[in-house]
Design an enzyme around this catalytic site. Structure first.
Site, PDB file in Angstrom:
ATOM      1  N   ASP A   1       0.876  -1.179  -0.052  1.00 21.32           N
ATOM      2  CA  ASP A   1      -0.156   0.223  -0.100  1.00 21.32           C
ATOM      3  C   ASP A   1       0.715   1.149   0.070  1.00 21.32           C
ATOM      4  O   ASP A   1       0.589   2.053   0.810  1.00 21.32           O
ATOM      5  CB  ASP A   1      -0.926   0.068   1.201  1.00 21.32           C
ATOM      6  CG  ASP A   1      -1.912  -1.098   1.150  1.00 21.32           C
ATOM      7  OD1 ASP A   1      -1.903  -1.945   0.411  1.00 21.32           O
ATOM      8  OD2 ASP A   1      -2.753  -1.262   2.233  1.00 21.32           O
TER       9      ASP A   1
ATOM     10  N   ASP B   1      -4.723  -0.808  -1.542  1.00 19.87           N
ATOM     11  CA  ASP B   1      -6.118  -0.370  -1.286  1.00 19.87           C
ATOM     12  C   ASP B   1      -6.816  -0.127  -2.168  1.00 19.87           C
ATOM     13  O   ASP B   1      -6.494   0.840  -2.785  1.00 19.87           O
ATOM     14  CB  ASP B   1      -6.181   0.479   0.148  1.00 19.87           C
ATOM     15  CG  ASP B   1      -6.399  -0.252   1.316  1.00 19.87           C
ATOM     16  OD1 ASP B   1      -6.468  -1.433   1.802  1.00 19.87           O
ATOM     17  OD2 ASP B   1      -6.377   0.445   2.244  1.00 19.87           O
TER      18      ASP B   1
ATOM     19  N   HIS C   1     -10.840   0.811  -2.447  1.00 20.30           N
ATOM     20  CA  HIS C   1     -12.160   0.660  -2.027  1.00 20.30           C
ATOM     21  C   HIS C   1     -13.374   1.309  -3.062  1.00 20.30           C
ATOM     22  O   HIS C   1     -12.877   2.517  -3.598  1.00 20.30           O
ATOM     23  CB  HIS C   1     -12.001   1.514  -0.798  1.00 20.30           C
ATOM     24  CG  HIS C   1     -11.075   1.048   0.236  1.00 20.30           C
ATOM     25  ND1 HIS C   1     -11.267  -0.368   0.879  1.00 20.30           N
ATOM     26  CD2 HIS C   1     -10.348   1.519   1.089  1.00 20.30           C
ATOM     27  CE1 HIS C   1     -10.322  -0.422   1.629  1.00 20.30           C
ATOM     28  NE2 HIS C   1      -9.650   0.638   1.869  1.00 20.30           N
TER      29      HIS C   1
ATOM     30  N   HIS D   1     -17.691   2.468   0.590  1.00 22.61           N
ATOM     31  CA  HIS D   1     -17.180   1.400   1.679  1.00 22.61           C
ATOM     32  C   HIS D   1     -17.732   1.720   3.119  1.00 22.61           C
ATOM     33  O   HIS D   1     -17.619   2.631   3.630  1.00 22.61           O
ATOM     34  CB  HIS D   1     -15.538   1.390   1.558  1.00 22.61           C
ATOM     35  CG  HIS D   1     -15.052   0.123   1.951  1.00 22.61           C
ATOM     36  ND1 HIS D   1     -14.703  -0.271   3.462  1.00 22.61           N
ATOM     37  CD2 HIS D   1     -14.773  -0.981   1.401  1.00 22.61           C
ATOM     38  CE1 HIS D   1     -14.523  -1.298   3.556  1.00 22.61           C
ATOM     39  NE2 HIS D   1     -14.191  -1.812   2.267  1.00 22.61           N
TER      40      HIS D   1
ATOM     41  N   HIS E   1     -10.640   7.231   1.852  1.00 21.20           N
ATOM     42  CA  HIS E   1      -9.069   6.799   1.277  1.00 21.20           C
ATOM     43  C   HIS E   1      -8.975   5.831   0.120  1.00 21.20           C
ATOM     44  O   HIS E   1      -9.857   4.862   0.066  1.00 21.20           O
ATOM     45  CB  HIS E   1      -8.046   6.464   2.234  1.00 21.20           C
ATOM     46  CG  HIS E   1      -8.525   5.259   2.935  1.00 21.20           C
ATOM     47  ND1 HIS E   1      -9.398   4.942   4.023  1.00 21.20           N
ATOM     48  CD2 HIS E   1      -7.849   3.978   2.853  1.00 21.20           C
ATOM     49  CE1 HIS E   1      -9.267   3.897   4.297  1.00 21.20           C
ATOM     50  NE2 HIS E   1      -8.368   3.161   3.582  1.00 21.20           N
TER      51      HIS E   1
ATOM     52  N   LYS F   1      -7.158  -4.781  -2.609  1.00 21.85           N
ATOM     53  CA  LYS F   1      -8.009  -5.470  -1.484  1.00 21.85           C
ATOM     54  C   LYS F   1      -8.697  -4.349  -1.171  1.00 21.85           C
ATOM     55  O   LYS F   1      -9.006  -3.143  -1.216  1.00 21.85           O
ATOM     56  CB  LYS F   1      -6.891  -5.756  -0.463  1.00 21.85           C
ATOM     57  CG  LYS F   1      -6.081  -4.798   0.021  1.00 21.85           C
ATOM     58  CD  LYS F   1      -4.735  -5.369   0.932  1.00 21.85           C
ATOM     59  CE  LYS F   1      -3.926  -4.253   1.421  1.00 21.85           C
ATOM     60  NZ  LYS F   1      -4.524  -3.282   2.556  1.00 21.85           N
TER      61      LYS F   1
ATOM     62  N   CYS G   1      -1.924  -2.562   7.907  1.00 20.25           N
ATOM     63  CA  CYS G   1      -1.761  -3.523   6.803  1.00 20.25           C
ATOM     64  C   CYS G   1      -0.575  -4.269   6.561  1.00 20.25           C
ATOM     65  O   CYS G   1      -0.682  -5.317   6.352  1.00 20.25           O
ATOM     66  CB  CYS G   1      -2.108  -2.788   5.561  1.00 20.25           C
ATOM     67  SG  CYS G   1      -3.571  -1.869   5.406  1.00 20.25           S
TER      68      CYS G   1
END
Length: 201
Positions: free
Chosen positions: A8, A46, A48, A52, A81, A106, A151
């Protein structure tokens, strides 16, 4: 096959981003420097959806960093984010990604948060990383990126459970909460994680 997993390293986690990790940008030149010492380099993002469930803005009456009970677990509510396709979701522009063989995304399910590179937080959905690594016969993983206490840590926990030997490159990662990370670092050692620096690679 010596394998590096870059977790990330995205704009929203850098200074000025919506979920900034203190001094997060300082890891970029270190990661760039060490990548040539690995046979395989992989990354995560990440990724999203805007709606989310872990975003505070999507929970009525809640603020950033409040906690709620969600699907049987305590959920921290984050600032919005790494929204899919946004500038904040992009990997840092100075990160040299030419050697990256694959990027695993993810947090794509709006109803489940996903810290780990391997699974969502409830272990209901896989990213495919575990199978990818096992197919290549990889047994050791080196971790760097953001954030050390979230993470990166959760990815290491799952990697240990899946039977990988894990190395954490401390100077190529930064924590969101330095105090919390002091405790997490002790847990890592107890789990058998090798804590190293880039100079020892």
């Amino acid at each position: 096959m010596k394998t590096l997993l870059v977790i990330d390293a995205q704009n929203d986690f850098m200074p000025g981003g919506s979920l900034s990790v203190p001094n997060g940008n300082e890891i970029i030149p270190i990661i760039n420097k060490i990548q040539d010492r690995f046979d395989l380099v992989l990354a995560t993002q990440d990724w999203h959806p805007k709606d989310h469930s872990s975003f505070a803005i999507n929970q009525d009456g809640k603020s950033n960093f409040d906690t709620i009970e969600w699907r049987g677990k305590t959920q921290i509510l984050w600032p919005e984010h790494c929204v899919q396709g946004s500038e904040g979701a992009k990997l840092h522009s100075e990160l040299n990604t030419t050697k990256y063989e694959a990027i695993f995304r993810k947090g794509t399910d709006k109803n489940i948060d996903s810290y780990s590179a391997f699974y969502d937080n409830n272990h209901l959905k896989r990213t495919g990383l575990n199978g990818y690594l096992k197919e290549k016969g990889i047994t050791q993983l080196y971790f760097c990126g953001l954030a050390s206490d979230i993470c990166v840590y959760f990815s290491i926990c799952d990697a240990i459970k899946e039977g990988f030997e894990c190395f954490f490159i401390e100077d190529a990662a930064k924590p969101l909460d330095l105090e919390a990370f002091k405790t997490i670092k002790i847990k890592m050692v107890t789990m058998g994680v090798h804590i190293i620096t880039s100079a020892s690679l």
